[in-house]
Design a protein around this motif. Structure first.
Motif, short mmCIF file in Angstrom:
data_model
loop_
_atom_site.label_atom_id
_atom_site.label_comp_id
_atom_site.label_asym_id
_atom_site.label_seq_id
_atom_site.Cartn_x
_atom_site.Cartn_y
_atom_site.Cartn_z
N ALA A 34 0.83 -1.21 0.00
CA ALA A 34 0.00 0.00 0.00
C ALA A 34 0.86 1.26 0.00
O ALA A 34 0.57 2.22 -0.73
N VAL A 35 1.93 1.26 0.78
CA VAL A 35 2.83 2.41 0.82
C VAL A 35 3.50 2.60 -0.54
O VAL A 35 3.58 3.71 -1.07
N MET A 36 3.98 1.50 -1.13
CA MET A 36 4.64 1.59 -2.43
C MET A 36 3.69 2.09 -3.50
O MET A 36 4.04 2.93 -4.34
N LEU A 37 2.46 1.61 -3.49
CA LEU A 37 1.45 2.03 -4.46
C LEU A 37 1.12 3.52 -4.30
O LEU A 37 1.05 4.26 -5.28
N THR A 38 0.97 3.96 -3.07
CA THR A 38 0.66 5.37 -2.81
C THR A 38 1.79 6.27 -3.27
O THR A 38 1.56 7.29 -3.92
N GLY A 40 4.09 5.56 -5.52
CA GLY A 40 4.16 5.47 -6.98
C GLY A 40 3.11 6.33 -7.66
O GLY A 40 3.41 7.02 -8.62
N LEU A 41 1.89 6.30 -7.16
CA LEU A 41 0.83 7.14 -7.73
C LEU A 41 1.13 8.61 -7.54
O LEU A 41 0.92 9.43 -8.44
N GLY A 42 1.65 8.96 -6.38
CA GLY A 42 2.01 10.36 -6.12
C GLY A 42 3.10 10.84 -7.05
O GLY A 42 3.03 11.95 -7.59
N GLU A 43 4.13 10.02 -7.25
CA GLU A 43 5.23 10.39 -8.15
C GLU A 43 4.73 10.48 -9.59
O GLU A 43 5.13 11.37 -10.34
N GLY A 44 3.87 9.57 -10.00
CA GLY A 44 3.31 9.62 -11.35
C GLY A 44 2.48 10.88 -11.57
O GLY A 44 2.59 11.52 -12.62
N ALA A 45 1.67 11.23 -10.60
CA ALA A 45 0.87 12.45 -10.71
C ALA A 45 1.76 13.68 -10.74
O ALA A 45 1.53 14.61 -11.52
N ARG A 46 2.81 13.70 -9.91
CA ARG A 46 3.75 14.83 -9.90
C ARG A 46 4.43 14.97 -11.25
O ARG A 46 4.54 16.07 -11.80
N HIS A 47 4.85 13.84 -11.83
CA HIS A 47 5.51 13.87 -13.14
C HIS A 47 4.55 14.39 -14.21
O HIS A 47 4.94 15.19 -15.06
#
Length: 169
Positions: A34-38, A40-47
């Motif tokens: 769950a931490v890794m997914l969160t 990853g999604l945050g980094e993808g949205a930031r990018h």
């Protein structure tokens, strides 16, 4: 108590309570996932957001003609900017922090190809426009310095206009 005794006691506790140990490990794995997914999604949205901002030109300043006023009274009116004005802004002695200048002039026209007719915004600009606006081409090429200097009648089409005019071609 020695390390070997501590290790032996831990193994006995894990083997003695297999279901509890399995559920504990499962909970830890789910938490890590769950931490890794969160993250990853945050980094993808930031990018994605950074990419969209960069497409706009993160340090873009648009200069448009207007009028000057002093104490609320109109003192001067400028009808349009000229290529000379753009050259002055691009001059490193006048404005040393300006990285690029791309003057533009636009109007709406009807663009035709064969029997197809499409109303579109037409923008006249210089070869510096793609760099200043941080844009690229999907297909084809931008016009060249020679074409610009000779005022050649060339065009770069956006995807919507190209699709509407050349869909069957």
């Amino acid at each position: 108590m020695s390390w070997s005794e501590t290790f032996r006691t831990a193994i006995e506790a894990l083997l003695g309570r297999r279901m509890r140990s399995l559920l504990t490990m499962l909970g830890i794995l789910i938490g890590i996932a769950a931490v890794m997914l969160t993250v990853g999604l945050g980094e993808g949205a930031r990018h994605e957001i950074t990419s969209e901002i960069n497409k706009l030109g993160s340090n873009l300043l648009i200069v448009m003609p207007g009028s000057a006023s002093a104490s609320g009274q109109r003192t001067a009116g400028v009808q349009s900017l000229t290529l000379g004005d753009a050259d002055t802004i691009a001059d490193p002695l006048v404005a040393p922090d300006v990285a690029g200048v791309a003057p533009m002039m636009g109007t709406r026209v009807s663009v035709q190809h064969g029997t197809k007719d499409w109303a579109s915004q037409v923008t006249g600009t210089t070869i510096d426009w793609p760099a200043v606006r941080a844009r690229g081409l999907v297909d084809g090429r931008f016009f060249t310095e020679v074409e610009q200097a000779s005022a050649a009648q060339v065009v770069v089409l956006g995807p919507t206009t190209a699709g509407n005019l050349f869909a069957d071609s």
